[in-house]
Each structure stands twice: as structure tokens, then as C-alpha cells.
Design an enzyme around this catalytic site. Sequence first.
Site, mmCIF file in Angstrom:
data_model
loop_
_atom_site.group_PDB
_atom_site.id
_atom_site.type_symbol
_atom_site.label_atom_id
_atom_site.label_comp_id
_atom_site.label_asym_id
_atom_site.label_seq_id
_atom_site.Cartn_x
_atom_site.Cartn_y
_atom_site.Cartn_z
ATOM 1 N N ASP A 78 -53.085 12.304 -50.636
ATOM 2 C CA ASP A 78 -52.379 11.438 -49.684
ATOM 3 C C ASP A 78 -51.392 12.176 -48.779
ATOM 4 O O ASP A 78 -51.220 11.788 -47.639
ATOM 5 C CB ASP A 78 -51.646 10.333 -50.450
ATOM 6 C CG ASP A 78 -51.271 9.143 -49.569
ATOM 7 O OD1 ASP A 78 -52.160 8.626 -48.864
ATOM 8 O OD2 ASP A 78 -50.099 8.734 -49.580
ATOM 9 N N LYS A 91 -43.980 7.568 -49.240
ATOM 10 C CA LYS A 91 -44.011 7.497 -47.782
ATOM 11 C C LYS A 91 -42.616 7.709 -47.184
ATOM 12 O O LYS A 91 -42.456 8.361 -46.156
ATOM 13 C CB LYS A 91 -44.618 6.169 -47.315
ATOM 14 C CG LYS A 91 -46.075 5.994 -47.750
ATOM 15 C CD LYS A 91 -46.949 7.085 -47.188
ATOM 16 C CE LYS A 91 -48.267 7.322 -47.873
ATOM 17 N NZ LYS A 91 -49.287 6.328 -47.818
ATOM 18 N N CYS A 136 -58.660 4.588 -45.581
ATOM 19 C CA CYS A 136 -59.778 5.087 -44.773
ATOM 20 C C CYS A 136 -60.491 6.268 -45.415
ATOM 21 O O CYS A 136 -61.238 6.984 -44.747
ATOM 22 C CB CYS A 136 -59.311 5.437 -43.371
ATOM 23 S SG CYS A 136 -58.881 3.968 -42.419
ATOM 24 N N ARG A 194 -47.497 -2.417 -47.769
ATOM 25 C CA ARG A 194 -46.368 -1.944 -46.977
ATOM 26 C C ARG A 194 -46.068 -2.941 -45.865
ATOM 27 O O ARG A 194 -46.962 -3.574 -45.326
ATOM 28 C CB ARG A 194 -46.679 -0.571 -46.360
ATOM 29 C CG ARG A 194 -46.592 0.593 -47.362
ATOM 30 C CD ARG A 194 -46.839 1.935 -46.685
ATOM 31 N NE ARG A 194 -48.188 2.020 -46.186
ATOM 32 C CZ ARG A 194 -48.547 1.828 -44.932
ATOM 33 N NH1 ARG A 194 -47.631 1.604 -44.001
ATOM 34 N NH2 ARG A 194 -49.804 1.889 -44.567
ATOM 35 N N HIS A 208 -49.829 12.976 -43.491
ATOM 36 C CA HIS A 208 -50.559 11.979 -44.301
ATOM 37 C C HIS A 208 -51.974 12.512 -44.537
ATOM 38 O O HIS A 208 -52.939 12.034 -43.949
ATOM 39 C CB HIS A 208 -50.585 10.648 -43.532
ATOM 40 C CG HIS A 208 -51.033 9.471 -44.343
ATOM 41 N ND1 HIS A 208 -51.494 8.307 -43.766
ATOM 42 C CD2 HIS A 208 -51.074 9.260 -45.674
ATOM 43 C CE1 HIS A 208 -51.802 7.426 -44.708
ATOM 44 N NE2 HIS A 208 -51.566 7.982 -45.878
ATOM 45 N N TYR A 237 -43.279 -3.178 -54.001
ATOM 46 C CA TYR A 237 -44.636 -2.655 -53.889
ATOM 47 C C TYR A 237 -44.725 -1.226 -53.359
ATOM 48 O O TYR A 237 -44.146 -0.902 -52.315
ATOM 49 C CB TYR A 237 -45.477 -3.564 -52.969
ATOM 50 C CG TYR A 237 -46.932 -3.259 -53.104
ATOM 51 C CD1 TYR A 237 -47.669 -3.824 -54.136
ATOM 52 C CD2 TYR A 237 -47.548 -2.343 -52.277
ATOM 53 C CE1 TYR A 237 -48.993 -3.503 -54.315
ATOM 54 C CE2 TYR A 237 -48.875 -2.009 -52.452
ATOM 55 C CZ TYR A 237 -49.595 -2.594 -53.466
ATOM 56 O OH TYR A 237 -50.903 -2.263 -53.648
ATOM 57 N N ARG A 259 -54.349 -1.449 -56.456
ATOM 58 C CA ARG A 259 -54.237 0.003 -56.633
ATOM 59 C C ARG A 259 -54.263 0.417 -58.096
ATOM 60 O O ARG A 259 -53.915 -0.355 -58.984
ATOM 61 C CB ARG A 259 -52.900 0.481 -56.040
ATOM 62 C CG ARG A 259 -52.713 0.178 -54.559
ATOM 63 C CD ARG A 259 -52.917 1.368 -53.694
ATOM 64 N NE ARG A 259 -53.058 1.045 -52.282
ATOM 65 C CZ ARG A 259 -53.286 1.958 -51.353
ATOM 66 N NH1 ARG A 259 -53.360 3.236 -51.685
ATOM 67 N NH2 ARG A 259 -53.442 1.609 -50.093
ATOM 68 N N SER A 316 -54.334 4.849 -43.735
ATOM 69 C CA SER A 316 -54.349 4.203 -45.040
ATOM 70 C C SER A 316 -55.661 3.451 -45.263
ATOM 71 O O SER A 316 -56.158 2.778 -44.364
ATOM 72 C CB SER A 316 -53.187 3.211 -45.126
ATOM 73 O OG SER A 316 -51.974 3.900 -44.931
HETATM 74 P P1 GTP Z 1 -54.495 5.188 -48.868
HETATM 75 O O1 GTP Z 1 -54.246 5.418 -50.305
HETATM 76 O O2 GTP Z 1 -54.160 3.802 -48.427
HETATM 77 O O3 GTP Z 1 -53.841 6.197 -47.987
HETATM 78 O O4 GTP Z 1 -56.117 5.214 -48.647
HETATM 79 P P2 GTP Z 1 -57.177 6.415 -48.620
HETATM 80 O O5 GTP Z 1 -57.227 7.022 -47.256
HETATM 81 O O6 GTP Z 1 -56.961 7.335 -49.755
HETATM 82 O O7 GTP Z 1 -58.576 5.624 -48.791
HETATM 83 P P3 GTP Z 1 -59.569 5.568 -50.055
HETATM 84 O O8 GTP Z 1 -60.239 6.879 -50.337
HETATM 85 O O9 GTP Z 1 -58.877 4.919 -51.180
HETATM 86 O O10 GTP Z 1 -60.695 4.590 -49.479
HETATM 87 C C1 GTP Z 1 -60.398 3.305 -49.008
HETATM 88 C C2 GTP Z 1 -61.643 2.462 -49.000
HETATM 89 O O11 GTP Z 1 -62.652 3.073 -48.190
HETATM 90 C C3 GTP Z 1 -62.248 2.294 -50.390
HETATM 91 O O12 GTP Z 1 -62.660 0.965 -50.551
HETATM 92 C C4 GTP Z 1 -63.429 3.233 -50.379
HETATM 93 O O13 GTP Z 1 -64.457 2.800 -51.235
HETATM 94 C C5 GTP Z 1 -63.858 3.233 -48.914
HETATM 95 N N1 GTP Z 1 -64.481 4.532 -48.534
HETATM 96 C C6 GTP Z 1 -64.008 5.767 -48.794
HETATM 97 N N2 GTP Z 1 -64.857 6.730 -48.365
HETATM 98 C C7 GTP Z 1 -65.901 6.077 -47.801
HETATM 99 C C8 GTP Z 1 -67.117 6.513 -47.174
HETATM 100 O O14 GTP Z 1 -67.410 7.698 -47.041
HETATM 101 N N3 GTP Z 1 -67.961 5.529 -46.691
HETATM 102 C C9 GTP Z 1 -67.650 4.209 -46.826
HETATM 103 N N4 GTP Z 1 -68.516 3.317 -46.341
HETATM 104 N N5 GTP Z 1 -66.523 3.755 -47.427
HETATM 105 C C10 GTP Z 1 -65.662 4.680 -47.897
HETATM 106 C C1 SPV Z 2 -50.888 4.044 -47.789
HETATM 107 O O1 SPV Z 2 -50.708 2.876 -47.398
HETATM 108 O O2 SPV Z 2 -51.159 4.971 -46.989
HETATM 109 C C2 SPV Z 2 -50.818 4.369 -49.221
HETATM 110 C C3 SPV Z 2 -50.335 3.339 -50.146
HETATM 111 O O3 SPV Z 2 -51.093 5.497 -49.599
HETATM 112 S S1 SPV Z 2 -48.603 3.155 -50.129
HETATM 113 O O4 SPV Z 2 -48.044 3.933 -51.209
HETATM 114 O O5 SPV Z 2 -48.315 1.730 -50.321
HETATM 115 O O6 SPV Z 2 -48.086 3.634 -48.869
HETATM 116 MN MN MN Z 3 -51.776 6.800 -47.870
#
Ligand code: GTP
Ligand code: SPV
Ligand code: MN
Length: 624
Positions: A314, A247, A291, A89, A267, A238, A404, A289
Site C-alpha cells: 500500500d 494514510k 484498484c 475513509r 501510495h 474505521y 477488510r 484505493s
Molecule cells: P486499497 O487497499 O484500497 O489501497 O486497495 P488495493 O489497490 O490494494 O486493491 P486490491 O488489490 O485489494 O483490489 C481491489 C479489488 O480489485 C479486489 O476486489 C480485487 O479482487 C480486484 N482486482 C485486483 N486485481 C485485479 C485484476 O487484475 N483484475 C480484476 N478484474 N480485478 C482485480
Molecule cells: C485505501 O483506501 O487506500 C486503503 C484503505 O488502503 S484505508 O486504510 O482505509 O485507507
Molecule cells: Mn490504499
Amino acid sequence: AQAHYLSTLHGLSVEPLREPPLVTVPKKITQFIDEASRVCTPSNIHICDGSETEYNNLINLMVQQNMAAPLPKYQNCYLTRTDPRDVARVESRTIISTSNKHDVVPNGFNPHKGALPNWMSPEELEKQLGDRFPRCMEGRTMYVIPFSMGPVGSPLSKIGIQCTDSPYVAVSMRIMTRMGLDVLKILNEDTPFVKCLHSVGAPITPGSTRPVWPCNPENTLISHRPESNEILSYGSGYGGNSLLGKKCLALRLGSYMAHKEDWLAEHMLILGITNPQGVKKYVAAAFPSACGKTNLAMMTPNLPGWKIECVGDDIAWMRFNPNTGMLHAINPENGFFGVAPGTSKKTNPNAMASIFQDTIFTNVASTNDGGVYWEGMGEKPEGVVDWHGNDWDGKSNAAHPNSRFCTPARNCPIMDASWEDPEGVPISAILFGGRRPEGVPLVYEAYDWDHGVYIGASMRSEATAAAEHQGKVIMHDPFAMRPFVGYNMGQYFDHWLSFGRKKHVQLPKIFHVNWFRKDSNGSFLWPGFGDNIRVLEWIMKRMEESSPESEIAKKSPIGVIPTESGFNLDNVSVDWNELFRLDKSFWAKESSDIQKYFNDNLGHDLPPQIRNQLNLIQERIQKL
Ligand code: GTP
Ligand code: SPV
Ligand code: MN
């Protein structure tokens, strides 16, 4: 009403719908398509019916054009590699335009660029659009995508019509939203819809080259006109820049509508949790994002007898239900656009069970046996081709950190039975959290609703690869919504506070979590992933308690924290004291940073209740 459905639009051939030809399309929609095609001058228009045949045809077209490659190791999976300049983004080029600037930008005393959403005047936007959209689809097909955010026909759902010149967007929207004929069928002249116009900004003119991933990074602009329900996105193909239901509609316009209509567009992931006694609750959680939302939403618990079921990973749309008095949440999406790196059988087995069928991967690495690879997936295979398409040197990133998977929700083995319930699921707790390597304990609980809103408002997190920010700076990110809120952040805080004043409602409890605290060697103090169930277990027990002090809970300056004996540490070894250590100088600095952020960026628009909470916390920290 037109009997034979848009057979021609000013001389252009329109690919007709295969079945049944007699769909009545409201005039307002044909006018929008007509207007979009008149301005953007595509060579062809394709109205998406959402069928599997259409999906396969579009994928085949992308394969022919080298925009996608089949992954023969799996079923119906494809790999896309973007232009390396179009991988995330672009927050600096994402704007909201309203007639009154204050509707978007608070009256901060010393506003920082990028600290809150960007605003553009209607006149300036008109000019910027005029420099971009005319003739921008020349030589390309314009795909028209009717989509529903939320189950088709649910009173909580919102309709969008997206015109785009990207087949990647068309196929991804079929995964991420309910799309096609089913949506067209329920529309009438009075159905409100969001006009979504998207172009990669790369017309094909005689003599021009045809890039594999067309985009226009120099002129990218993601714009929103909430007053007229419009999204106009240019230059990027993207994710969050181009799949406009996500979003742009579900959060930016969504939050704007939610403010007006007394609900919340957030979110947040939504999950169901069942304890060994069979008691089930639902929880929503906002993390910025990259996290941890997808991982928590699909978690496989590391404690026996516990069950997690996924409603969404999400976005949550929430409103108080007059019958139950509880805050009910729906997931407006239909798929997962999840971060690939870090996803493995160990960390997220449910994602791994979902993504090797019917999935489009973007910017991951590939293997010579027709599979995919990314950092943290498991053992390194031989013959890896990195996300640029080059033989991997083993040192640089094999997959882009923001690579992704895009996979249908139905593939996930733990979807909750109620995940498509138009009434939504009742939320008993809300979690806020971020990536905080220092100072912030594993979990703490708000003393009351206003304190909880303060905790959301004061969220901070380390920057990630999901947007263009460089380095690992700690950024302010209120409610994980800084890049996504569609109106004045002060009013947004106020909107959250207003729920605390509602009569006859059962407010969810509010917590803050941090899986990412590190020790002095830079290692995570908490194992995370499946062990996060331990935190959810404590949270679930706290749902039954109203006093801040109990056998399992005690007061601290920042909120209620667990007692060591009241927290399940069976079969896990952690440095409890370090995980929960509250350092006076850290928290004094934290609260003064937050104070400065609020003063600089929200100024007089900061609700007095939030300032009051800040004062109370600063007093409590002094006593540490
Ligand atoms: P968006 O799709 O961008 O909104 O991200 P999200 O909040 O869904 O994050 P996601 O669950 O995809 O995790 C992002 C990164 O953090 C990945 O590389 C995970 O492996 C890592 N991660 C998630 N949960 C944990 C955790 O409990 N501990 C650690 N150390 N890393 C984590
Ligand atoms: C984020 O960035 O919080 C996502 C991926 O979930 S995107 O669809 O690119 O916003
Ligand atoms: Mn997101």
C-alpha cells in the site's frame, strides 16, 4: 526522565507496563500524553507495551463488549462489524491545515471541491477541534500507542505516538505497525515524533447508551497539521480514518516531510520479480484505493518459472541511495489492511494463505460454522450472516464492498527476504494504473521521465467503495495520491520532476497499466490477477532496452506499446486488438478533460513541463 514510568497522571490510574518498569520516556512524550488526557478526560490511561498478552486482553475486552466476535473456524481470528455509517475513509471531512493556504491548495482557475485535498485555516481548525475534543473520552480508556513506521531504529523510519479511545485501533495498530515497548526504548529527548490524537467521539456519560461500534459521523473530522507534526482525528473508528500511522502519517504528513527532505512518500505497492533465468528486479506501483495493489503485490504468476515476492502492498517511502544511485524503497507498514471482496484461492492464494491466522476482519459476512464469507470468495455457504449482522437474503451485499482483513505481514508466505531491510530495495520500474473500463490499453511505457511524471499526474480511475464517493464516475487521481497528498499538488508534480534533473542517478522506467478495460458486453478484456505476470514480463524485458522501438515494442501517441509477437500470450486467449485499440476521439476527449482538470484545479501552479507534455500528447493524438 522518569524512573517509574508514568505511574500517575493527575490522579488517573495508569496501567503500568508489565516489563521492565524502568523505561525512560522522553518528557515531550509524557507532556503530550498529559495534554491529551487533560483535554479528553478519559477515565483510564493504558500505555501499550505491544505484547501478545496485552493484545489478547484487548481482544477479550472487545469480545465482552460485543465489538468483536471470535471466528472459531480459524486460528486467533476475529470479526468486527462497524456502524453502517462508518465503513470507509471520509475524504470530504479530511483536511490539511497550514498557516499559508497556498502550501496546500494550488491557484486553480475554477477549483472543484474534492478534486484535491481540503485546506482549513489554523484558526478555523482550532475552533473545530475545540467543539469536538474536550471531554470526548469520558468514561473510556485512552490507549497510548508508541509506533514506528518502518523498521524500529532505521534511519528512514518515523515515530508516532497515538492516543486513542478505541481498543479496535490499538489492536489493529499492533498488526499494521511496529508498536509498543520496542519503540519506547529507542526514543530520547531529541527524537522527533508525530503527535496523533484520535477519538471515536462518543463519550460515555451517565444515561448515555453504549453503541457496539461507537462513532460520530455527523462530526467526523480527520485533520492534519504538518507544520507541527500533528494529526487529530475525530468521529470515525474505521481504517484510514483511525489507524493514524497509515494514510495520515505515512502519506499525508509523509509526503509533506518527503518534499522538504528530498524523498517520496507514495501510495504504492513494492514487489520483487524474478524471471526464469534468475534475474531479480523490484517494481513499485501506484493504483488508487481498491484498484489492485494488494493483488499485484502478492501475485501467484500464471507463467512457469516466474517468482513474485512481496515487500509491501500500500505505501512506499523512496529515496535515491547515494551508493547505488538507484531509487530505494521501504514499506513503512507491518501488516496488510486489504480489501476482502474478490479475494479467493484463485485470485489471490497468498492472501488466502495469510488471513486465516491472527487476523481481524471488518464488515465481512460470517458463516454458521464460525468462518467468514464475501463476494468472490468461492462457493456460497449456507447460513450466511451479512455484514449488518442479519441473515443474508442472498441479494444484497453479504460483505460490505470495502470490508477488510487486517493481517500481519509475517503471515504472507511470499514476503521478500529484504522486506525489512532498512536500506530498502532498488526500484527498476514504476507503474501507474487505474480502473479504466474504456479506452486505456493494457500497458504503455513513458518515453522519458517527464512523460512518466505526466502519466502519473494525469491518472484517472473509476470511483470505488474505499471512500464515500457514489457511483462509478471516472475521477482524476494524480499518482493515486489525490486523497493523500499533504501539500500543494503543483509542488508535488514539481517534486517528482526534480528527480529527473538529478545527476548520477538511475531513474526507474515508468509504465501505465490497466487491468480493467471492458468489452461491449461489460466483461473484462484481460483475465488479470496471475496473468498480470505477462505484463510484468514485458516490462522486465523493456528494462533492458532503451530505444522506443524494438522487436517487442513500438511507438504510439500515448507511449511505447508492446508488439503482439513481443508479448507472451501462451495459453491465454484475449482480443489483442481491442486490448490495445487507441481511439482518436477517446484520447482527444481524455486529454482535453485532463487539460480542464489541470486548469481548473492547478492553474498557474501546474509545472510548465507537465503542460508541455500535454501539448506534445495532444499533437501526437491529432495524427492518430
Ligand atoms: P486499497 O487497499 O484500497 O489501497 O486497495 P488495493 O489497490 O490494494 O486493491 P486490491 O488489490 O485489494 O483490489 C481491489 C479489488 O480489485 C479486489 O476486489 C480485487 O479482487 C480486484 N482486482 C485486483 N486485481 C485485479 C485484476 O487484475 N483484475 C480484476 N478484474 N480485478 C482485480
Ligand atoms: C485505501 O483506501 O487506500 C486503503 C484503505 O488502503 S484505508 O486504510 O482505509 O485507507
Ligand atoms: Mn490504499
